[in-house]
Design an enzyme around this catalytic site. Structure first.
Site, PDB file in Angstrom:
ATOM      1  N   ILE A 289       0.823  -1.013  -0.194  1.00 26.63           N
ATOM      2  CA  ILE A 289      -0.032  -0.099  -0.062  1.00 26.63           C
ATOM      3  C   ILE A 289       0.856   1.036  -0.061  1.00 26.63           C
ATOM      4  CG2 ILE A 289      -1.638   1.189   1.426  1.00 26.63           C
ATOM      5  CD1 ILE A 289      -3.154  -1.398   1.967  1.00 26.63           C
ATOM      6  N   LYS A 341      -7.570 -18.692   7.258  1.00 25.89           N
ATOM      7  CA  LYS A 341      -6.576 -19.378   7.911  1.00 25.89           C
ATOM      8  C   LYS A 341      -5.262 -18.815   6.918  1.00 25.89           C
ATOM      9  CE  LYS A 341      -4.554 -24.139   8.284  1.00 25.89           C
ATOM     10  NZ  LYS A 341      -3.989 -23.750   9.680  1.00 25.89           N
ATOM     11  N   ASP A 469     -17.393  -9.065 -13.541  1.00 30.16           N
ATOM     12  CA  ASP A 469     -16.744  -9.708 -14.832  1.00 30.16           C
ATOM     13  C   ASP A 469     -17.245 -11.287 -14.774  1.00 30.16           C
ATOM     14  OD1 ASP A 469     -14.830 -10.521 -16.553  1.00 30.16           O
ATOM     15  OD2 ASP A 469     -13.132 -11.016 -15.383  1.00 30.16           O
TER      16      ASP A 469
END
Ligand code: NAG
Ligand code: NAG
Ligand code: NAG
Ligand code: NAG
Ligand code: NAG
Length: 632
Positions: A289, A341, A469
């Site tokens: 980021i 997980k 999409d």
């Protein structure tokens, strides 16, 4: 010697022909109602012929509530029926008000007027702007016709002044001798709705399709076209009941919590055991980021149309839409730790036999065995925050489940539930897979599954999610051929619930599936998915890629469909258009029904496309019918 039989034969044949006329069933009115200048009574335009066993009878009509005609009182006054009987027939009190667009049963005393037409008389005061057609079609919803009104009032159209009281003959009929002999007691004048087919009407009233076709002199050789705002006679052995007036409603959405007991335990385990790994991922996310915000923050306004699966598998940073913010960071981090997980890369290597070619399903997707269960592991080079963020919010059996993530050397690995039957494209485009092909009912079931998943994303997640999409390759199927929506790489949420549309300058998607308003103006709304869904079902029905339609010179899918659905061709073109691997093994009437639904999904104007909720309801009716058809 020869004269005798002949003279006997003449009166006999005359008798015969008279008795056929007397016993003949009624003719379906079709679109004759819209051509008011036509006179006479062809197609029972003026009313059903008085040919029954009795000149009067108890009959029923259906009517749908309108804004001002929505209570027992107002409806019985408009239709001239008895309020207490109307209330009783619908199992409500006389003070009741109905919900909007509700089908209501109206009992009427039907009788022959002047030995010509069966009818039930009511009256109406002409309003400003009225015409015979507006009165017949819009106010009385087709229970009367302009031909009947003109015929029985004798007032020229131009002299219909506001305040004039006119007679309104409503269309009803009494059973013929033939029908009475078969146990028919009542005829119901059923008002056809836009998504109706004869088969569904017969299911609704528990009568056979053949008796309805016969009662309306419709051919059983080819699927009949029936139109909204016309009446279809339904022969009934018992009085119609209020529970035949309900619409089949979409199934309730499943609870949207992402955790069950066992995964909670796993979560504990993960937190305790893999803290190091989580920390690593946090670092990596920070780095990603950070780089995106302060590094190469290049704005790319060009239109990017990715035409194939591979391009979408590997979305580049620049393909992402602009509204990414650093406030997402903490959200994503907490979502990952709570919902999934976190696998070590070693675990995934073991699961996939070191990502061997043998375990490759397709492209960068691998088959793995984790804790004894099969899983699909997708390797992604690029930003996955959106897909992860979205999949933490959803939990639905028709949306692929993400069970875990891993990160190694700049690649993300997403671990999904395993879809045993692969993606829909493998089945649809090549028509067969290992010599097997999808049956009509399986195709409907998969379409309904996708519709249900989309409805969930559009209406039951907050904010609504748009897949953006949708296509055959992004639908996967489990071992029971139940469809699941996958690949959320381009998905986008509708932040700000008041907004109907968002705008984007980055056009990404798959050619042929993208709605015109998106391609032309970058408008983003849930209606993009509705359009793509229409295209998807078109492919499911035809077994052809949408690109092939364009390659064949069809510039406009909607025009193409309207030709296919035109009556003149007697559905020869529709038969031609259906997937040949079905070998004609489908009910034609349902094929028309579904093709009509497709043409509403791919309308140019997004506002006139239906909501997924309506599509779910339409398709579940079609699937129910199809299951019954399969049994018969
Ligand atoms: C009347 O019923 C008979 C036997 O059920 C059938 O053969 C005949 O075609 C029917 N007539 C009409 C006009 O439907
Ligand atoms: C129909 O006939 C029955 C009995 O003849 C009568 O009680 C009822 O009120 C009539 N209904 C209407 C709407 O005229
Ligand atoms: C209904 O109206 C027609 C004329 O428009 C009339 O011939 C007929 O007798 C009326 N029916 C009843 C039951 O009043
Ligand atoms: C008939 O009336 C309905 C209901 O108001 C309307 O939606 C429909 O467009 C009308 N049909 C025609 C041909 O105008
Ligand atoms: C409504 O439908 C159920 C079956 O679906 C049936 O058992 C019941 O008798 C119906 N009610 C009436 C009033 O006919």
């Amino acid at each position: 010697m020869h004269v005798f039989p002949i003279t006997l034969f003449f009166p006999l044949s005359l008798l015969c022909s008279i008795s056929i006329v007397v016993q003949a069933q009624q003719t379906y009115i079709g679109l004759a109602t819209t051509s008011c200048h036509q006179t006479g009574n062809s197609n029972s335009m003026r009313g059903y012929t008085c040919n029954g066993a009795n000149p009067n009878c108890q009959a029923y009509i259906t009517f749908r509530t309108q804004p001002f005609h929505n209570s027992v009182t107002t409806m019985s006054s408009l239709l001239g029926s008895d309020p207490s009987q109307l209330a009783e027939a619908n199992s409500v009190s006389q003070e009741a008000t109905f919900e909007a667009n509700k089908m209501v049963i109206v009992p009427v005393n039907c009788s022959c007027s002047g030995n010509q037409y069966y009818q039930f008389n009511t009256s109406y005061v002409v309003q400003r702007g009225d015409s015979y057609f507006l009165i017949a079609n819009n106010t009385f919803e087709g229970l009367s016709t302009c031909q009947a009104l003109q015929d029985q009032n004798g007032i020229p159209e131009g002299d219909l002044f506001p305040g004039t009281k006119i007679k309104v003959p409503l269309r009803c009929a009494c059973p013929s001798k033939n029908q009475t002999e078969k146990g028919v007691k009542y005829l119901l004048s059923y008002l056809v709705a836009s998504s109706d087919i004869v088969f569904l009407i017969s299911e609704r009233f528990g009568v056979s399709t053949e008796t309805i076709l016969e009662a309306n002199t419709l051919s059983s050789q080819q699927p009949p076209n029936i139109y909204p705002f016309t009446t279809l006679l339904v022969p009934l052995q018992d009085k119609p009941s209020s529970n035949q007036t309900f619409e089949s409603s979409p199934p309730p959405p499943p609870p949207s919590s992402s955790n069950n007991g066992s995964s909670n335990k796993k979560w504990m385990y993960v937190v305790v055991g893999v803290v190091g790994c989580v920390a690593l991922i946090l670092l990596v996310l920070c780095a990603i980021i950070f780089r995106k915000h302060f590094g190469n923050k290049k704005k790319d306004d060009s239109v990017i149309v990715s035409e194939n699966f591979v391009a979408i598998e590997k979305p580049q940073g620049k393909m992402l839409e602009e509204e990414e913010g650093s406030e997402n960071l903490s959200e994503i981090i907490s979502s990952i730790a709570q919902s999934f997980k976190v696998y070590s890369f070693k675990e995934l290597k073991n699961a996939t036999n070191n990502f061997s070619p043998d375990s490759c399903i397709q492209g960068s997707v691998f088959r793995g065995v984790i804790n004894g269960d099969l899983a699909a592991i997708k390797k992604i080079d690029g930003d996955v925050s959106k897909e992860i963020e979205l999949l933490t919010k959803v939990n639905h059996s028709n949306v692929i489940r993400l069970s875990g993530v891993s990160f190694d050397e700049g690649y993300w690995y997403l671990v999904y539930e395993y879809a045993a039957n692969g993606n829909l494209g493998e089945w649809i485009y090549s028509n067969t897979k290992n010599g097997k092909f999808l049956s009509w009912t399986q195709r409907l079931q998969i379409s309904l599954d996708v519709a249900t998943g989309l409805d969930y994303l559009h209406s039951f997640t907050s904010p609504p999610q748009i897949h953006k999409d949708l296509k055959c390759e992004n639908i996967v199927m489990d071992s029971d051929f139940r469809g699941k929506i996958a690949n959320f790489g381009l998905a986008r949420s509708m932040e700000g619930e008041s907004e109907q549309y968002l705008m984007t300058r980055h056009i990404v998607g798959t050619r042929g599936y993208m709605a015109p308003e998106y391609l032309e103006n970058g408008f983003v709304s849930t209606k993009l998915d509705v359009y793509a869904f229409g295209v998807l079902v078109l492919e499911i029905l035809t077994g052809k890629e949408v690109a092939d339609f364009y390659a064949e010179g069809n510039v406009d899918l909607l025009d193409f469909l309207s030709v296919v659905l035109s009556e003149e061709s007697e559905y020869e073109r529709l038969r031609e258009f259906m997937d040949h691997s079905l070998q004609g093994n489908y009910p034609m009437e349902l094929a028309i029904f579904v093709a009509r639904m497709i043409s509403t999904c791919i309308k140019k104007d997004p506002a006139s496309r239906p909501e997924m909720r309506e599509i779910v309801s339409t398709l579940s009716k079609a699937l129910d019918s199809s299951l019954i058809w399969e049994l018969s």
